[in-house]
Design a protein around this motif. Structure first.
Motif, PDB file in Angstrom:
ATOM      1  N   UNK A   1       0.801  -1.222   0.000  1.00  0.00           N
ATOM      2  CA  UNK A   1       0.000   0.000   0.000  1.00  0.00           C
ATOM      3  C   UNK A   1       0.838   1.278   0.000  1.00  0.00           C
ATOM      4  N   UNK A   2       2.143   1.155   0.209  1.00  0.00           N
ATOM      5  CA  UNK A   2       3.002   2.334   0.255  1.00  0.00           C
ATOM      6  C   UNK A   2       2.880   3.124   1.542  1.00  0.00           C
ATOM      7  N   UNK A   3       2.612   2.439   2.648  1.00  0.00           N
ATOM      8  CA  UNK A   3       2.485   3.120   3.942  1.00  0.00           C
ATOM      9  C   UNK A   3       3.888   3.435   4.473  1.00  0.00           C
ATOM     10  N   UNK A   4       4.197   4.702   4.697  1.00  0.00           N
ATOM     11  CA  UNK A   4       5.591   5.106   4.938  1.00  0.00           C
ATOM     12  C   UNK A   4       6.016   5.076   6.408  1.00  0.00           C
ATOM     13  N   UNK A   5       5.825   3.949   7.075  1.00  0.00           N
ATOM     14  CA  UNK A   5       6.151   3.884   8.500  1.00  0.00           C
ATOM     15  C   UNK A   5       7.636   4.116   8.767  1.00  0.00           C
ATOM     16  N   UNK A   6       7.932   4.765   9.883  1.00  0.00           N
ATOM     17  CA  UNK A   6       9.294   4.798  10.394  1.00  0.00           C
ATOM     18  C   UNK A   6       9.617   3.500  11.116  1.00  0.00           C
ATOM     19  N   UNK A   7       8.590   2.876  11.668  1.00  0.00           N
ATOM     20  CA  UNK A   7       8.769   1.648  12.436  1.00  0.00           C
ATOM     21  C   UNK A   7       7.463   0.866  12.384  1.00  0.00           C
ATOM     22  N   UNK A   8       7.562  -0.456  12.355  1.00  0.00           N
ATOM     23  CA  UNK A   8       6.373  -1.309  12.400  1.00  0.00           C
ATOM     24  C   UNK A   8       6.354  -2.005  13.758  1.00  0.00           C
ATOM     25  N   UNK A   9       5.348  -1.656  14.566  1.00  0.00           N
ATOM     26  CA  UNK A   9       5.112  -2.327  15.838  1.00  0.00           C
ATOM     27  C   UNK A   9       3.730  -2.960  15.804  1.00  0.00           C
ATOM     28  N   UNK A  10       3.602  -4.047  16.517  1.00  0.00           N
ATOM     29  CA  UNK A  10       2.302  -4.697  16.629  1.00  0.00           C
ATOM     30  C   UNK A  10       2.226  -5.468  17.927  1.00  0.00           C
ATOM     31  N   UNK A  11       1.065  -6.016  18.199  1.00  0.00           N
ATOM     32  CA  UNK A  11       0.852  -6.772  19.420  1.00  0.00           C
ATOM     33  C   UNK A  11       1.854  -7.915  19.571  1.00  0.00           C
ATOM     34  N   UNK A  12       2.319  -8.433  18.440  1.00  0.00           N
ATOM     35  CA  UNK A  12       3.275  -9.548  18.469  1.00  0.00           C
ATOM     36  C   UNK A  12       4.532  -9.199  19.260  1.00  0.00           C
ATOM     37  N   UNK A  13       4.931  -7.933  19.215  1.00  0.00           N
ATOM     38  CA  UNK A  13       6.131  -7.497  19.947  1.00  0.00           C
ATOM     39  C   UNK A  13       5.925  -7.651  21.448  1.00  0.00           C
ATOM     40  N   UNK A  14       4.696  -7.411  21.904  1.00  0.00           N
ATOM     41  CA  UNK A  14       4.399  -7.380  23.335  1.00  0.00           C
ATOM     42  C   UNK A  14       3.694  -8.655  23.816  1.00  0.00           C
TER      43      UNK A  14
END
Length: 232
Positions: A135-148
């Motif tokens: 989709x071209x989403x320009x995140x600086x970082x990808x975080x999600x519930x999986x991290x926590x």
């Protein structure tokens, strides 16, 4: 308001249009199916499935797995229980291919010019990365519930986002189209921005998008949020 440093975003419904995307794909694959009802049924299993993890009823399971379990349960209702494992897997990956709302990429790009922007979704990292790439989403970082290893609205997700960036919770703004998500974030000390997505569940089921004065900011969409936060 104190200017935040980090903007963290809910994804499903806030940044991407899950309902229209799933309807489109189901119609393409199985035109005989009521795609609107199928999309709503799949999404209806979302919170109950995550609650089994949040409550400690089962160990950590990523969202791709939960989506597949929900899919397997609803297929017979729509006359699709004949689908084999390969077909089910391909359909389950529709969650990796959700289309952004029309304002999302431009709005995020503007917000990125002034703030660090990051996903904070119940989606797993592979899902969120595939989605962002497509989709071209320009995140600086990808975080999600999986991290926590737990799902929102567990406080560990919101507090964990602040800890990742080594900032006080008040320097983080949660951006979402869901008041319950924002209320949970506020309880953890985050600032909150509500985004109106009246068509999240389809044009036939418009959402109430009335302002809640408890939120720091109320915006029509992500372009409007960029205006309100002084982004070029």
């Amino acid at each position: 308001m104190t200017e935040p440093k980090i903007l963290v975003f809910d994804i499903f419904g806030t940044v991407v249009d899950w309902h229209r995307s799933i309807v489109r794909e189901v119609l393409a694959r199985h035109p005989q199916v009521d795609a609107d009802a199928f999309a709503l049924a799949w999404r209806a299993g979302y919170q109950p499935a995550m609650e089994t993890v949040r409550s400690g009823g089962r160990g950590w399971v990523k969202l791709d797995t939960l989506h597949r379990e929900i899919l397997d349960r609803i297929l017979p209702r729509f006359g699709l229980d004949h689908l084999d494992d390969t077909q089910r897997h391909a359909l389950n990956l529709v969650w990796h291919r959700l289309d952004p709302w029309p304002d999302s990429v431009r709005g995020l790009t503007r917000l990125k010019s002034r703030f660090t922007i990051c996903s904070l979704s119940n989606g797993n990292l592979g899902l969120l990365t595939d989605m962002a790439k497509r989709a071209g989403l320009p995140w600086d970082c990808v975080l999600g519930a999986e991290v926590f290893r737990t799902y929102k609205p567990d406080p560990r997700v919101y507090r964990g986002a602040a800890e990742v960036f080594d900032v006080e919770p008040a320097k983080v703004m949660m951006v979402a189209a869901h008041q319950d998500d924002l209320a949970a974030a506020r309880a953890c000390g985050l600032q909150t921005a509500y985004i109106e997505r009246p068509m999240e569940f389809g044009a036939a089921r418009p959402k109430d998008v009335s302002p809640d004065s408890a939120n720091t900011v109320h915006a029509r969409d992500l372009m409007h949020l960029a205006d309100l936060l002084g982004c070029a």
